[in-house]
Structure formats: C-alpha cells, structure tokens
Design a protein around this motif. Structure first.
Motif, PDB file in Angstrom:
ATOM      1  N   ILE A 290       3.464   6.570   3.107  1.00 31.84           N
ATOM      2  CA  ILE A 290       3.203   7.632   4.091  1.00 31.84           C
ATOM      3  C   ILE A 290       1.739   8.063   3.995  1.00 31.84           C
ATOM      4  O   ILE A 290       0.989   7.945   4.961  1.00 31.84           O
ATOM      5  CB  ILE A 290       4.159   8.826   3.890  1.00 31.84           C
ATOM      6  N   SER A 291       1.322   8.544   2.827  1.00 28.67           N
ATOM      7  CA  SER A 291      -0.063   9.017   2.769  1.00 28.67           C
ATOM      8  C   SER A 291      -0.949   8.227   1.815  1.00 28.67           C
ATOM      9  O   SER A 291      -2.146   8.488   1.753  1.00 28.67           O
ATOM     10  CB  SER A 291      -0.113  10.506   2.431  1.00 28.67           C
ATOM     11  N   THR A 292      -0.372   7.280   1.086  1.00 29.39           N
ATOM     12  CA  THR A 292      -1.233   6.401   0.282  1.00 29.39           C
ATOM     13  C   THR A 292      -0.710   4.972   0.406  1.00 29.39           C
ATOM     14  O   THR A 292       0.473   4.759   0.671  1.00 29.39           O
ATOM     15  CB  THR A 292      -1.226   6.761  -1.232  1.00 29.39           C
ATOM     16  N   CYS A 293      -1.619   4.021   0.237  1.00 28.15           N
ATOM     17  CA  CYS A 293      -1.142   2.631   0.144  1.00 28.15           C
ATOM     18  C   CYS A 293      -1.972   1.918  -0.905  1.00 28.15           C
ATOM     19  O   CYS A 293      -3.193   2.059  -0.944  1.00 28.15           O
ATOM     20  CB  CYS A 293      -1.156   1.909   1.485  1.00 28.15           C
ATOM     21  N   PRO A 294      -1.325   1.201  -1.784  1.00 29.93           N
ATOM     22  CA  PRO A 294      -2.053   0.555  -2.871  1.00 29.93           C
ATOM     23  C   PRO A 294      -2.814  -0.677  -2.392  1.00 29.93           C
ATOM     24  O   PRO A 294      -2.482  -1.246  -1.358  1.00 29.93           O
ATOM     25  CB  PRO A 294      -0.930   0.141  -3.822  1.00 29.93           C
ATOM     26  N   THR A 295      -3.823  -1.045  -3.153  1.00 30.72           N
ATOM     27  CA  THR A 295      -4.512  -2.304  -2.884  1.00 30.72           C
ATOM     28  C   THR A 295      -3.806  -3.377  -3.697  1.00 30.72           C
ATOM     29  O   THR A 295      -3.705  -3.274  -4.918  1.00 30.72           O
ATOM     30  CB  THR A 295      -5.980  -2.191  -3.328  1.00 30.72           C
ATOM     31  N   ILE A 296      -3.285  -4.379  -3.000  1.00 30.49           N
ATOM     32  CA  ILE A 296      -2.508  -5.435  -3.663  1.00 30.49           C
ATOM     33  C   ILE A 296      -3.252  -6.753  -3.434  1.00 30.49           C
ATOM     34  O   ILE A 296      -3.791  -6.983  -2.352  1.00 30.49           O
ATOM     35  CB  ILE A 296      -1.094  -5.527  -3.025  1.00 30.49           C
ATOM     36  N   ALA A 297      -3.243  -7.591  -4.451  1.00 30.84           N
ATOM     37  CA  ALA A 297      -4.015  -8.839  -4.364  1.00 30.84           C
ATOM     38  C   ALA A 297      -3.506  -9.781  -3.261  1.00 30.84           C
ATOM     39  O   ALA A 297      -4.281 -10.356  -2.518  1.00 30.84           O
ATOM     40  CB  ALA A 297      -3.990  -9.545  -5.717  1.00 30.84           C
ATOM     41  N   ASN A 298      -2.184  -9.904  -3.135  1.00 33.23           N
ATOM     42  CA  ASN A 298      -1.645 -10.990  -2.300  1.00 33.23           C
ATOM     43  C   ASN A 298      -1.423 -10.649  -0.836  1.00 33.23           C
ATOM     44  O   ASN A 298      -1.193 -11.537  -0.031  1.00 33.23           O
ATOM     45  CB  ASN A 298      -0.311 -11.468  -2.867  1.00 33.23           C
ATOM     46  N   TYR A 299      -1.380  -9.375  -0.506  1.00 33.94           N
ATOM     47  CA  TYR A 299      -1.125  -9.015   0.888  1.00 33.94           C
ATOM     48  C   TYR A 299      -1.772  -7.667   1.217  1.00 33.94           C
ATOM     49  O   TYR A 299      -2.114  -6.896   0.311  1.00 33.94           O
ATOM     50  CB  TYR A 299       0.383  -8.977   1.183  1.00 33.94           C
ATOM     51  N   LYS A 300      -1.928  -7.417   2.531  1.00 27.44           N
ATOM     52  CA  LYS A 300      -2.542  -6.159   2.961  1.00 27.44           C
ATOM     53  C   LYS A 300      -1.476  -5.074   3.086  1.00 27.44           C
ATOM     54  O   LYS A 300      -0.314  -5.373   3.373  1.00 27.44           O
ATOM     55  CB  LYS A 300      -3.231  -6.363   4.309  1.00 27.44           C
ATOM     56  N   THR A 301      -1.900  -3.838   2.911  1.00 26.33           N
ATOM     57  CA  THR A 301      -0.956  -2.716   3.009  1.00 26.33           C
ATOM     58  C   THR A 301      -1.492  -1.677   3.982  1.00 26.33           C
ATOM     59  O   THR A 301      -2.688  -1.614   4.248  1.00 26.33           O
ATOM     60  CB  THR A 301      -0.746  -2.040   1.640  1.00 26.33           C
ATOM     61  N   THR A 302      -0.583  -0.875   4.489  1.00 24.83           N
ATOM     62  CA  THR A 302      -0.982   0.253   5.332  1.00 24.83           C
ATOM     63  C   THR A 302      -0.031   1.414   5.094  1.00 24.83           C
ATOM     64  O   THR A 302       0.874   1.321   4.246  1.00 24.83           O
ATOM     65  CB  THR A 302      -1.037  -0.168   6.818  1.00 24.83           C
ATOM     66  N   LYS A 303      -0.242   2.519   5.811  1.00 24.17           N
ATOM     67  CA  LYS A 303       0.562   3.736   5.591  1.00 24.17           C
ATOM     68  C   LYS A 303       0.743   4.464   6.913  1.00 24.17           C
ATOM     69  O   LYS A 303      -0.067   4.293   7.839  1.00 24.17           O
ATOM     70  CB  LYS A 303      -0.147   4.635   4.571  1.00 24.17           C
ATOM     71  N   ILE A 304       1.775   5.309   6.978  1.00 28.99           N
ATOM     72  CA  ILE A 304       2.085   6.000   8.230  1.00 28.99           C
ATOM     73  C   ILE A 304       0.910   6.873   8.688  1.00 28.99           C
ATOM     74  O   ILE A 304       0.600   6.936   9.880  1.00 28.99           O
ATOM     75  CB  ILE A 304       3.366   6.865   8.069  1.00 28.99           C
ATOM     76  N   LEU A 305       0.233   7.537   7.750  1.00 31.65           N
ATOM     77  CA  LEU A 305      -0.840   8.462   8.160  1.00 31.65           C
ATOM     78  C   LEU A 305      -2.022   7.748   8.817  1.00 31.65           C
ATOM     79  O   LEU A 305      -2.875   8.397   9.394  1.00 31.65           O
ATOM     80  CB  LEU A 305      -1.311   9.320   6.976  1.00 31.65           C
ATOM     81  N   ASN A 306      -2.067   6.419   8.763  1.00 32.24           N
ATOM     82  CA  ASN A 306      -3.085   5.689   9.543  1.00 32.24           C
ATOM     83  C   ASN A 306      -2.753   5.735  11.026  1.00 32.24           C
ATOM     84  O   ASN A 306      -3.600   5.401  11.865  1.00 32.24           O
ATOM     85  CB  ASN A 306      -3.154   4.217   9.128  1.00 32.24           C
ATOM     86  N   TYR A 307      -1.503   6.107  11.347  1.00 31.86           N
ATOM     87  CA  TYR A 307      -1.064   6.049  12.755  1.00 31.86           C
ATOM     88  C   TYR A 307      -0.643   7.409  13.291  1.00 31.86           C
ATOM     89  O   TYR A 307      -0.821   7.688  14.468  1.00 31.86           O
ATOM     90  CB  TYR A 307       0.101   5.060  12.899  1.00 31.86           C
ATOM     91  N   THR A 308      -0.046   8.244  12.443  1.00 32.01           N
ATOM     92  CA  THR A 308       0.456   9.533  12.923  1.00 32.01           C
ATOM     93  C   THR A 308       0.635  10.483  11.748  1.00 32.01           C
ATOM     94  O   THR A 308       0.690  10.057  10.593  1.00 32.01           O
ATOM     95  CB  THR A 308       1.805   9.339  13.665  1.00 32.01           C
TER      96      THR A 308
END
Ligand code: BTN
Length: 226
Positions: free
Chosen positions: A131-149
């Motif tokens: 929701i408000s944080t997303c970790p940096t992961i080596a193998n894939y990209k991440t995102t979070k709800i607060l990037n959108y709403t």
C-alpha cells in the motif's frame, strides 16, 4: 485474546510479529480457531511467500492471513483469491493483472502476493498487498497502491474481505472468466521449464493448460515466465 469483527470474520489485529501465516498455524495447532478468522499484522519480521521466499514486510502495507476450515485441497482456490485481490484493486480504480498462478501485478510490477497453505483441517490464505511501501527486489519490479491512489489499510482490508467472501462462493465458471479477464499472457507464448509454451487457460479442476509443440500439458502449482 482481543478481537473485532469484519463482515463474517473474527479479526485478530497484531503489531509486529514474525508472520501472520505462522501465527495462524500456531492457533490451528492449539485448536484456538473457531469460524472464519483474519489475522492482521502491522509488520512482519519473517514474512514469507511461495517457495519460502522472503516477503519484506515493513509498516504501511497489508499483511493478512484468512483462515477457514477446509478438509480438502482445491487447486481452484488460488484463482478465487487472485480474482478477489484483483477486484479489490479494480474497486480502487487501479488496473491489475494476474500472473499465473496468483501474482498480482500493476503495469507489470508486483503489488501483491498470495500464499495458500493447508494446516490440519484448515486452509491459511496469506495475502500481502503493497500500500505505502514496496521493497526493491532483485528479480522483479514492485509497486504499491499509493503510486495510483490514496487509501488506507482498513479500506483495503474491508474491500478484500468482501471480495474473498464473494469469490469463494462464486461458481468456478465465473471465477475462470474473471481470471481470464485479468490474466497476463493468455494465448501467448510463455516460458515453462525453459521451454516455449502457449498459455491456453484453465481447466475445470484449476490446472493451467499449456501447449508445448503440439501436446497439451496440465500444470499445477509451478511457475511460468512471461
Ligand atoms: C508470494 O508472492 O510468494 C506470496 C507472498 C505472501 C505474503 C503474505 S503477507 C501475509 C502472509 N504472511 C506471510 O508470512 N506471508 C503472507
């Protein structure tokens, strides 16, 4: 133990714990679960996902395990849950997709993961939603709800629990059709165990149908690469 009630669920809310999955397992083994239960944690020190991969669990996201009685394993369950999570995000005006079996992506970046474990006569459905944080992961990209709403953990949990109840009870034909709406790579070529495979869809039992060369294969609980 203190608890509140949300929809038909008893909600046990905790601060930082090792993992809501582990907590749920302990309650099951101690025969302390009665009726549909949600274990909710503010953060986890030992959150984990499929294949025991670490699920980074800082404050600010949803970390939850839904516990239900279940005598049998059912391969279709992961699609019901994936659709419930995808619908929850859709209700927040986000456009999710589902990468088989049940990674939830937005713009090809992982926003949510689902882990289903069977313990004695119960199923424990663990869901993490960034929701408000997303970790940096080596193998894939991440995102979070607060990037959108803008939203809150409580709003997401309420929508999610309504959707879980709805999609657990829906006919599988409806789940499959909705899963198909969200699915990434349907009819396209994906990688499965280093082979090119065409992603055909789901059968009635919840197996993934892949076509490799001219042969059809049924796949349960593995991984594909888009
Ligand atoms: C995955 O993508 O592999 C599944 C990740 C599941 C993470 C959730 S967070 C709540 C619950 N507690 C855990 O330790 N894991 C699940």
């Amino acid at each position: 133990m203190g608890y509140t009630v949300l929809e038909n669920y008893k909600v046990i809310s905790l601060d930082k714990i090792p993992s809501t999955q582990i907590y749920a397992t302990e309650l099951i083994l101690q025969h302390k679960i009665s009726g549909p239960t949600i274990i909710l944690a503010k953060a986890q020190t030992n959150g984990y996902g499929r294949y025991n991969r670490k699920w980074v669990s800082h404050h600010g996201n949803l970390y939850v395990s839904f516990v239900f009685e279940s005598k049998n394993r059912d391969a279709r369950l992961s699609y019901r849950i994936a659709v419930a999570v995808a619908e929850t995000l859709t209700e927040l005006n986000i456009k999710p997709s589902i990468k088989w079996p049940n990674d939830i992506l937005v713009e090809h970046k992982k926003i949510s993961g689902i882990l289903i474990e069977y313990i004695e006569n119960f199923v424990v459905i663990g869901i993490g939603i960034n929701i408000s944080t997303c970790p940096t992961i080596a193998n894939y990209k991440t995102t979070k709800i607060l990037n959108y709403t803008n939203t809150t953990i409580q709003i997401v949990l309420k929508k999610l629990s309504c959707n879980i109840s709805k999609w657990l009870n829906a006919p599988f034909s409806m789940v499959r059709s909705r899963w198909g709406h969200f699915a990434e790579g349907l009819n396209h070529i994906v990688k499965y165990r280093d082979k090119d495979a065409q992603l055909i869809g789901l059968n009635d039992n919840g197996a993934l149908i892949l076509r490799i060369d001219s042969a059809y294969h049924l796949v349960y609980g593995d991984e594909i690469y888009l």
